[in-house]
Design a protein around this motif. Sequence first.
Motif, short mmCIF file in Angstrom:
data_model
loop_
_atom_site.label_atom_id
_atom_site.label_comp_id
_atom_site.label_asym_id
_atom_site.label_seq_id
_atom_site.Cartn_x
_atom_site.Cartn_y
_atom_site.Cartn_z
N UNK A 64 -4.63 1.04 -2.52
CA UNK A 64 -4.66 -0.05 -1.54
C UNK A 64 -3.37 -0.71 -1.58
N UNK A 65 -3.02 -1.06 -3.00
CA UNK A 65 -1.76 -1.86 -3.00
C UNK A 65 -0.51 -0.92 -2.63
N UNK A 76 -1.55 -8.07 -3.88
CA UNK A 76 -1.46 -7.75 -5.18
C UNK A 76 -0.06 -7.71 -5.74
N UNK A 77 0.27 -7.19 -6.98
CA UNK A 77 -0.68 -6.38 -7.96
C UNK A 77 -1.50 -7.32 -8.60
N UNK A 78 -2.79 -6.47 -8.98
CA UNK A 78 -3.67 -7.25 -9.92
C UNK A 78 -2.77 -7.97 -11.25
N UNK A 134 -9.56 -7.38 -3.77
CA UNK A 134 -8.99 -6.32 -3.00
C UNK A 134 -7.66 -6.46 -2.76
N UNK A 135 -6.65 -5.82 -3.41
CA UNK A 135 -5.28 -6.18 -3.61
C UNK A 135 -4.77 -5.16 -2.53
N UNK A 136 -3.87 -5.77 -1.58
CA UNK A 136 -2.91 -5.20 -0.66
C UNK A 136 -1.51 -5.63 -0.68
N UNK A 137 -0.68 -5.08 -0.13
CA UNK A 137 0.85 -5.19 -0.49
C UNK A 137 1.56 -5.99 0.49
N UNK A 175 -1.19 -7.74 5.60
CA UNK A 175 -2.06 -6.87 5.52
C UNK A 175 -3.20 -7.80 5.02
N UNK A 187 12.52 -7.42 -6.37
CA UNK A 187 11.24 -7.24 -5.87
C UNK A 187 10.15 -8.25 -6.65
#
Lengths: 363, 363
Positions: free
Chosen positions: A244-245, B100-102, B121-124, B128, B219
Amino acid sequence: MTTEQQQLTDIRNQIDEIDRQIQVLIGERAKCAQKVADIKTQGGKVDAVFYRPEREAQVLRAVKERNDSVLPDESMAKLFREIMSACLALEQPVTVAYLGPEGSYSHASVLKQFGSSVVAHPVSTIEAVFEAVEKGEANYGLVPVENSSEGVVKSSQNELMRTRLKVSGEVEMEIHHCLMSQSLEHAQIKKVVAHQQALGQCEQWIKNHLPGAEVEAVESNALAAKMAQADATLAAIASEEAAQLYQLNILDRHIEDYHDNNTKFWVVGKDITQPSGLDKTSLIISIHNKAGALLDVLECFSKRNINMTRIISRPSTEKTWDYVFFIDVIGHKDDANLKEALDEVETKSAFYKLLGSFPVSPL
Amino acid sequence: MTTEQQQLTDIRNQIDEIDRQIQVLIGERAKCAQKVADIKTQGGKVDAVFYRPEREAQVLRAVKERNDSVLPDESMAKLFREIMSACLALEQPVTVAYLGPEGSYSHASVLKQFGSSVVAHPVSTIEAVFEAVEKGEANYGLVPVENSSEGVVKSSQNELMRTRLKVSGEVEMEIHHCLMSQSLEHAQIKKVVAHQQALGQCEQWIKNHLPGAEVEAVESNALAAKMAQADATLAAIASEEAAQLYQLNILDRHIEDYHDNNTKFWVVGKDITQPSGLDKTSLIISIHNKAGALLDVLECFSKRNINMTRIISRPSTEKTWDYVFFIDVIGHKDDANLKEALDEVETKSAFYKLLGSFPVSPL
């Protein structure tokens, strides 16, 4: 107000009354925890031990046994895990060193074992976990010792050989892997990247499903996913969250060769753990290289009906003996029966080291 | 048994009795939660709303207000946060998308707001997060909206402008930064690396303490720490945990220019939140470019004694107006007083969008 609204209001009032009662009781529990701290430090004692793994295991087992609520046993135990964690933080905050980064399986294991009031202290190597405990920077350390498919973690074994720390708890975590890529088809995958452990855990699956692909071990599964994001000829092995990430397509789930894929972690500390009623004892021995010597040692347990749950051999790094054995048995070292067995094992071994007794995990 | 042991045994028996009572009550609470679910779905309703931010805020506020135990208010509220989280998971598991990340601050905010029974629910990207909620892949999303020193998060603003999602909660997290390096002296540092936000939050400090050093945005702070591990002329800005993890020396702590450095997150979802008794309302407006127009709008609030907690202006991306204002006021949109004010604001604005009403954070 409609009937539905009235019904909901009534139930919410009931919940509020229940919450008030729960809160009073948690307050009383916290006061008891403070009294425990007072008794332990009376007369100015400074080396009092506040975290008692055997006591926590007993409480959690009792919670699960008497649970007849609609909540799953696990959820109920987790709530008491948190209540104990908050009460313990009142007595003394507990710091636990683990193999970082945050968000790793090791971190999740720390929270599972100690609850969220723990001070989790990430370090970058297994050796550093042991060092942090030895130097007193952390009260406990948590290290992976074995994966159900990949076997033992060598650096943890080495440190357990070297150090004087005791094992005071065990935690098991289930681990699942996915194959993920920018590509949507297996045919486009030229190389599979992942951490060495994950590659090992999925070795057969890769051979069967991607016979032509190279494999490359990288530092972490997260890094592998990131690499796959940048190159559509790569597939990474990592968790669903990583897909997902990094916005990768999950081509396959549960690709671990053994579906019962879990990792066992041990908690190490300076203190000896008292009996909880259902314990394991771990020891390391080596024996003289002569026929029947191992059997002779193992009989010390079997003739007393002591269950051995694990035996792992590894070549010794010392010259004076050939093999070292890591053995786990059921029972506490202070149980009369096991004590006798251990005494006998010690006389029969070239090298003998008791790693500790600890509760069988209640979670 | 010594007196001390006897005392400890007595208290432990008390604790066991208290635990039994707590467990019975948690079981009753869970049964009530199930009844709530039954009522909400009776007659086969499928769009029932189970997570009620206003109700959770009320419960947590009541817990903190009546807390007279030895546990801090925060710890007590956290335990009830977990009890509610477990009960809600019985009714319906709640999925929350986040950046995310976790292990990130966003992840920590999800757990703070929803408790650990949430499905995180991680997304980037921030975009998103919104998309996951719009598509129904997540029930809620959590996004950073403002940092106390760096100001607003533009992509969140853009998405709030674009989307039809409602704001249904706020979470604040305190954030601290350290300067870390392989080197032990500032004189050896040639460049400072960190995420753009962290660089901004420490800008003055860097100018004052490392006047000759370059700065480079990378980043994430975690990546910066990793770079610093490989190059002793670099210093990274990151958390204390990152220094431990990458074995860097912490040269300075709390280097953020504003010591009250915190980030505000918003929860976005599809549902409207009912009044909790202490709420905020957020809206976006733009006004015609003429003298006194903004004042005219703000008076709609002030003449009704409605407190404005925040106003942020930004240049519009549309041609038809010049400035867009993000405004937060105290009160719920259904409060008679505020409703009147909002109606008046709407008539006076060129563009008007209500983002939602939500409880002032009880945590």
